[in-house]
Design a protein around this motif. Sequence first.
Motif, PDB file in Angstrom:
ATOM      1  N   TRP A   1      91.486  50.922-101.070  1.00  0.00           N
ATOM      2  CA  TRP A   1      91.671  52.317-100.710  1.00  0.00           C
ATOM      3  C   TRP A   1      90.578  52.709 -99.712  1.00  0.00           C
ATOM      4  O   TRP A   1      89.514  52.070 -99.670  1.00  0.00           O
ATOM      5  CB  TRP A   1      91.573  53.216-101.946  1.00  0.00           C
ATOM      6  N   PRO A   2      90.826  53.723 -98.903  1.00  0.00           N
ATOM      7  CA  PRO A   2      89.810  54.134 -97.919  1.00  0.00           C
ATOM      8  C   PRO A   2      88.468  54.486 -98.558  1.00  0.00           C
ATOM      9  O   PRO A   2      87.414  54.225 -97.990  1.00  0.00           O
ATOM     10  CB  PRO A   2      90.438  55.366 -97.250  1.00  0.00           C
ATOM     11  N   ARG A   3      88.524  55.082 -99.729  1.00  0.00           N
ATOM     12  CA  ARG A   3      87.324  55.430-100.492  1.00  0.00           C
ATOM     13  C   ARG A   3      87.635  55.293-101.970  1.00  0.00           C
ATOM     14  O   ARG A   3      88.799  55.140-102.359  1.00  0.00           O
ATOM     15  CB  ARG A   3      86.860  56.874-100.184  1.00  0.00           C
ATOM     16  N   ASP A   4      86.616  55.393-102.808  1.00  0.00           N
ATOM     17  CA  ASP A   4      86.838  55.320-104.244  1.00  0.00           C
ATOM     18  C   ASP A   4      87.690  56.490-104.716  1.00  0.00           C
ATOM     19  O   ASP A   4      87.538  57.624-104.247  1.00  0.00           O
ATOM     20  CB  ASP A   4      85.507  55.334-105.001  1.00  0.00           C
ATOM     21  N   ILE A   5      88.569  56.198-105.653  1.00  0.00           N
ATOM     22  CA  ILE A   5      89.417  57.228-106.248  1.00  0.00           C
ATOM     23  C   ILE A   5      88.725  57.792-107.486  1.00  0.00           C
ATOM     24  O   ILE A   5      88.130  57.049-108.272  1.00  0.00           O
ATOM     25  CB  ILE A   5      90.790  56.646-106.624  1.00  0.00           C
ATOM     26  N   ASP A   6      88.790  59.106-107.646  1.00  0.00           N
ATOM     27  CA  ASP A   6      88.176  59.753-108.802  1.00  0.00           C
ATOM     28  C   ASP A   6      88.792  59.190-110.087  1.00  0.00           C
ATOM     29  O   ASP A   6      90.019  59.152-110.226  1.00  0.00           O
ATOM     30  CB  ASP A   6      88.400  61.263-108.733  1.00  0.00           C
ATOM     31  N   GLN A   7      87.934  58.756-111.007  1.00  0.00           N
ATOM     32  CA  GLN A   7      88.410  58.170-112.249  1.00  0.00           C
ATOM     33  C   GLN A   7      88.245  59.110-113.442  1.00  0.00           C
ATOM     34  O   GLN A   7      88.473  58.712-114.587  1.00  0.00           O
ATOM     35  CB  GLN A   7      87.687  56.843-112.520  1.00  0.00           C
ATOM     36  N   ASP A   8      87.874  60.341-113.170  1.00  0.00           N
ATOM     37  CA  ASP A   8      87.747  61.336-114.232  1.00  0.00           C
ATOM     38  C   ASP A   8      88.913  62.311-114.264  1.00  0.00           C
ATOM     39  O   ASP A   8      89.356  62.726-115.337  1.00  0.00           O
ATOM     40  CB  ASP A   8      86.439  62.129-114.068  1.00  0.00           C
ATOM     41  N   ARG A   9      89.402  62.681-113.072  1.00  0.00           N
ATOM     42  CA  ARG A   9      90.492  63.647-113.011  1.00  0.00           C
ATOM     43  C   ARG A   9      91.592  63.176-112.077  1.00  0.00           C
ATOM     44  O   ARG A   9      91.330  62.579-111.038  1.00  0.00           O
ATOM     45  CB  ARG A   9      89.989  65.015-112.533  1.00  0.00           C
ATOM     46  N   GLY A  10      92.827  63.468-112.465  1.00  0.00           N
ATOM     47  CA  GLY A  10      93.973  63.240-111.609  1.00  0.00           C
ATOM     48  C   GLY A  10      94.685  64.567-111.406  1.00  0.00           C
ATOM     49  O   GLY A  10      94.320  65.587-111.991  1.00  0.00           O
ATOM     50  N   ILE A  11      95.722  64.555-110.577  1.00  0.00           N
ATOM     51  CA  ILE A  11      96.456  65.778-110.265  1.00  0.00           C
ATOM     52  C   ILE A  11      97.919  65.600-110.661  1.00  0.00           C
ATOM     53  O   ILE A  11      98.568  64.620-110.259  1.00  0.00           O
ATOM     54  CB  ILE A  11      96.370  66.122-108.770  1.00  0.00           C
ATOM     55  N   VAL A  12      98.425  66.535-111.445  1.00  0.00           N
ATOM     56  CA  VAL A  12      99.856  66.587-111.763  1.00  0.00           C
ATOM     57  C   VAL A  12     100.475  67.673-110.903  1.00  0.00           C
ATOM     58  O   VAL A  12     100.044  68.828-110.936  1.00  0.00           O
ATOM     59  CB  VAL A  12     100.092  66.875-113.257  1.00  0.00           C
TER      60      VAL A  12
ATOM     61  N   ARG B   1      98.063  70.884-111.547  1.00  0.00           N
ATOM     62  CA  ARG B   1      97.202  70.890-112.726  1.00  0.00           C
ATOM     63  C   ARG B   1      96.291  69.668-112.686  1.00  0.00           C
ATOM     64  O   ARG B   1      96.711  68.563-112.323  1.00  0.00           O
ATOM     65  CB  ARG B   1      98.022  70.846-114.015  1.00  0.00           C
ATOM     66  N   TRP B   2      95.038  69.886-113.075  1.00  0.00           N
ATOM     67  CA  TRP B   2      94.143  68.757-113.287  1.00  0.00           C
ATOM     68  C   TRP B   2      94.515  68.099-114.619  1.00  0.00           C
ATOM     69  O   TRP B   2      94.931  68.778-115.556  1.00  0.00           O
ATOM     70  CB  TRP B   2      92.687  69.211-113.363  1.00  0.00           C
ATOM     71  N   ILE B   3      94.338  66.787-114.697  1.00  0.00           N
ATOM     72  CA  ILE B   3      94.550  66.079-115.963  1.00  0.00           C
ATOM     73  C   ILE B   3      93.391  65.111-116.177  1.00  0.00           C
ATOM     74  O   ILE B   3      92.923  64.468-115.222  1.00  0.00           O
ATOM     75  CB  ILE B   3      95.908  65.345-115.974  1.00  0.00           C
ATOM     76  N   ASP B   4      92.905  65.058-117.393  1.00  0.00           N
ATOM     77  CA  ASP B   4      91.726  64.257-117.741  1.00  0.00           C
ATOM     78  C   ASP B   4      92.124  62.789-117.883  1.00  0.00           C
ATOM     79  O   ASP B   4      92.629  62.360-118.921  1.00  0.00           O
ATOM     80  CB  ASP B   4      91.116  64.775-119.044  1.00  0.00           C
ATOM     81  N   ILE B   5      91.891  62.016-116.814  1.00  0.00           N
ATOM     82  CA  ILE B   5      92.274  60.600-116.867  1.00  0.00           C
ATOM     83  C   ILE B   5      91.157  59.717-117.414  1.00  0.00           C
ATOM     84  O   ILE B   5      91.389  58.526-117.658  1.00  0.00           O
ATOM     85  CB  ILE B   5      92.745  60.093-115.489  1.00  0.00           C
ATOM     86  N   SER B   6      89.973  60.282-117.618  1.00  0.00           N
ATOM     87  CA  SER B   6      88.934  59.490-118.294  1.00  0.00           C
ATOM     88  C   SER B   6      89.324  59.312-119.754  1.00  0.00           C
ATOM     89  O   SER B   6      89.177  58.216-120.315  1.00  0.00           O
ATOM     90  CB  SER B   6      87.570  60.175-118.177  1.00  0.00           C
ATOM     91  N   LYS B   7      89.853  60.360-120.390  1.00  0.00           N
ATOM     92  CA  LYS B   7      90.380  60.223-121.747  1.00  0.00           C
ATOM     93  C   LYS B   7      91.618  59.331-121.742  1.00  0.00           C
ATOM     94  O   LYS B   7      91.853  58.569-122.688  1.00  0.00           O
ATOM     95  CB  LYS B   7      90.726  61.598-122.327  1.00  0.00           C
ATOM     96  N   GLY B   8      92.405  59.441-120.673  1.00  0.00           N
ATOM     97  CA  GLY B   8      93.569  58.575-120.558  1.00  0.00           C
ATOM     98  C   GLY B   8      93.170  57.111-120.542  1.00  0.00           C
ATOM     99  O   GLY B   8      93.820  56.271-121.157  1.00  0.00           O
ATOM    100  N   TRP B   9      92.070  56.811-119.849  1.00  0.00           N
ATOM    101  CA  TRP B   9      91.610  55.417-119.800  1.00  0.00           C
ATOM    102  C   TRP B   9      91.132  54.947-121.168  1.00  0.00           C
ATOM    103  O   TRP B   9      91.371  53.797-121.556  1.00  0.00           O
ATOM    104  CB  TRP B   9      90.499  55.257-118.766  1.00  0.00           C
ATOM    105  N   ASP B  10      90.479  55.836-121.918  1.00  0.00           N
ATOM    106  CA  ASP B  10      90.089  55.473-123.286  1.00  0.00           C
ATOM    107  C   ASP B  10      91.319  55.078-124.099  1.00  0.00           C
ATOM    108  O   ASP B  10      91.287  54.114-124.879  1.00  0.00           O
ATOM    109  CB  ASP B  10      89.372  56.640-123.969  1.00  0.00           C
TER     110      ASP B  10
END
Length: 319
Positions: free
Chosen positions: A208-219, A232-241
């Motif tokens: 990817w051109p730069r690192d992708i945020d691993q804490d929040r994603g966008i719905v 909406r923001w979605i917590d993808i750090s909890k998703g990774w857990d």
Amino acid sequence: MSDPFDAPTEVQRDRWGRPLVHPPEGSGKPEGYTRCTTFVDALEDTYNLTQWEKRMVAIGLSERADLLLAVAAHRDDKKKLNEVANAAKEAAKASSAATTGTALHALTERVDRGEPLPALPETAQRDIDAYRRATVDLNSVAIEQFCVYDPFRIGGTPDRVVEYRGQLYIADVKTGSIDFGAMKIAMQLGVYSRSTPYDFRTHTRGQWPRDIDQDRGIVIHLPAGTGRCELRWIDISKGWDAVLVAKAVRDWRGEKDWYEPFEQAAIEAAATDWAAMVAEATAVEQLRDIWAAADLAGAYTDELDALCKARKQELESAA
């Protein structure tokens, strides 16, 4: 020399529908990677979906007398009953929302690629207009880019990688309800945020051109037919857990050695060095215990009997 016009136009898959990916080790032979949706399904709560499907079958049967007759005629034929149930779901228009959502999803792709749109029904046009307004500040960096997470052998296609205020995010377009399944969405985006772009034509991995945020994603919630769209923001750090838990669950499900035959204990006991135990015995009572244990294990033989008697004589003589 390969013909460039023969290059695949989509990810090739095995007979189970898994994407075929050349592993990074360079073995040269493609492997079936687990689809991201399949991987995260390990933790999905399917209760509400199952209840919805039951309702659709009931509605479809109420509207189709021929399907009710088919149930009566084939009540002992599982395969036929499955076909009837699927037909009843269709009769209840269970797939119409999915069909509309898929079409709307494809239209949003054309919007983000800057492609012209055909003439649309008024309802669809209102949806697209709402989508344009809601996503005006999002710059699409990648659209439907297949990617892989090699450590878990996962392959999948995120809807978007977008730039927002200088940061890259994984974004997901949802045209249905998002009241249920938030954990699954967070898990998928958590995987994609850690994945690598994969070119299925050349079997190469990119960046990817730069690192992708691993804490929040966008719905990007675009409920079909409503003329509304919201982010909406979605917590993808909890998703990774949760993904890590799903990995453990899948590993447990793949475990084969849950059972052991009763005779296994006897087999292991037979491998015991009974002769050494007899030679090391320091009391007659200890010998009696060895006799009993060997007999229980099915390892008591004439040779062992002779050793026990000889050691008993030695202990009694030394007393």
